[in-house]
Design an enzyme around this catalytic site. Structure first.
Site, PDB file in Angstrom:
ATOM      1  NE  ARG A 123     -43.174  -3.274 -46.990  1.00  0.00           N
ATOM      2  CZ  ARG A 123     -44.296  -2.804 -47.683  1.00  0.00           C
ATOM      3  NH1 ARG A 123     -44.960  -3.353 -48.623  1.00  0.00           N
ATOM      4  NH2 ARG A 123     -44.623  -1.603 -47.632  1.00  0.00           N
ATOM      5  CG  HIS A 149     -46.949  -3.288 -43.711  1.00  0.00           C
ATOM      6  ND1 HIS A 149     -45.779  -3.085 -43.283  1.00  0.00           N
ATOM      7  CD2 HIS A 149     -47.869  -3.262 -42.721  1.00  0.00           C
ATOM      8  CE1 HIS A 149     -45.791  -2.882 -41.974  1.00  0.00           C
ATOM      9  NE2 HIS A 149     -47.214  -3.081 -41.631  1.00  0.00           N
ATOM     10  CE1 TYR A 198     -46.365   0.797 -50.327  1.00  0.00           C
ATOM     11  CE2 TYR A 198     -48.816   0.504 -49.937  1.00  0.00           C
ATOM     12  CZ  TYR A 198     -47.452  -0.057 -49.928  1.00  0.00           C
ATOM     13  OH  TYR A 198     -47.167  -1.313 -49.412  1.00  0.00           O
TER      14      TYR A 198
END
Length: 353
Positions: free
Chosen positions: A256, A260, A269
């Protein structure tokens, strides 16, 4: 106590195109130049739709949006591998698959703007609306696939879910039901490396996600999800297997490249170095190199495709901006009979409170 080995299993990994566009001819499907160009167009179309949608969300014109940037190869190739009679059962970031199946970008944008009309599937289509709960759509696909088995039809249900969904009981239940009942279903796990902010390494000790199919007694295979040719080859075989009552679990290794959802900040992260590393495996660039090397795509073709996409999306965005919606309808379709609590909320809304 002596131990006797009762079973052994293997998980194959398939890749037709490497990062440079070099091809393994054993996995190149014979689909014709026109279909290859159309796959490329749909991938570019989905990428640009996501980019425009993110910009619209940042301006407050649409709600929370889940882009599929970086996952176009898996989605388009899987959708193209289906026949019209087959079912597509999505999660919530399958814009590319929807476009490849003939759902117009205007409908996707309407849904993102909070208009439920955008989730309405056109007559004659076999797609389900987006599914927000993580993993539940796998059960829907297993049910549809089992239904086709019972009816004696050869239609297949293909469902998408992410790596995070494999940590949900729904996916285990769906694969087990499919295996036990010979359901005509293909499970496509888009392993994009993160369940929101949780990396795959913290979700499971399993070396692959494809091996989770073993417990259900069905085939599991891993494919380079950024390789459109490899995905098409694997999913096309899986679809034909499912038609015979042998469901398949496909783990597509992808990434990705964006957030998100537009409510997420991936910089918290994951590192920029990691993102740059995966950028070299971008499915569109890889596929473009291959098509150009094969003489299937030219620079003029790319420019023409880009121009057509820009014009189409501009028209779609303008149409959505001109659409009207009765916001009070949000209170109408929650319950068969509107309870007093909802009625009071509607009245307060209408008073502008």
């Amino acid at each position: 106590m002596p131990r006797n080995r009762v079973a052994e299993f293997e998980v194959d990994f398939v890749q037709a195109l490497d990062a440079e566009g070099t091809v393994d001819t054993d996995f190149v499907p014979d689909v014709g130049d026109d279909r290859l160009r159309e796959m490329y167009r749909q991938m570019k179309r989905a990428r640009r739709l996501d980019e425009r949608a993110i910009a619209l969300q940042r301006r407050g014109e649409i709600g929370t949006y889940a882009p599929g940037i970086g996952q176009e190869g898996t989605q388009v190739a899987s959708a193209v591998a289906l026949a019209e009679r087959d079912w597509l059962v999505p999660s919530f970031r399958e814009q590319a698959a929807f476009l490849a199946r003939g759902i117009p970008p205007e409908a996707i944008l309407r849904y993102a703007m909070g208009m439920e009309e955008g989730a309405e599937i056109p007559e004659g289509h076999r797609e389900l609306p987006p599914s927000i709960p993580v993993g539940s759509q796998a059960l829907h696909a297993a049910g549809i696939g089992w239904g086709e088995t019972i009816r004696g039809e050869d239609a297949v249900a293909l469902t998408f879910f992410g790596d995070g969904a494999t940590s949900e009981g729904d996916v285990y239940e769906a694969t087990n039901v499919a295996g036990a009942l010979d359901a005509q279903v293909v499970f496509v796990c888009q392993n994009n490396q993160y369940a929101i902010s949780t990396p795959r390494t913290k979700q499971t000790r399993a070396e692959t996600l494809a091996q989770k199919a073993i417990a259900a007694g069905i085939e599991g295979v891993q494919v380079d999800g950024n390789d459109a040719l490899g995905v098409y080859s694997v999913v096309a075989d899986a679809v034909e297997s499912a038609r015979r009552g042998d469901p398949v679990f496909v783990e597509a290794m992808t990434y990705r490249r964006s957030m998100h959802t537009t409510a997420d900040d991936p910089s918290i992260y994951r590192t920029e170095d990691e993102e740059r590393e995966w950028e070299t495996f971008d499915p569109i660039l890889r596929f473009e190199r291959y098509l150009e090397s094969e003489g299937v795509l030219s620079e003029d073709d790319v420019e023409e495709i880009d121009a057509e996409i820009e014009e189409e999306l501009a028209d779609a965005i303008e149409a959505v901006r001109e659409a009207t919606v009765e916001y009070a309808d949000m209170f109408e379709f929650v319950f068969a009979e509107t309870p007093p609590t909802i009625q009071r909320q509607r009245e307060a809304f209408e008073r502008g409170e």
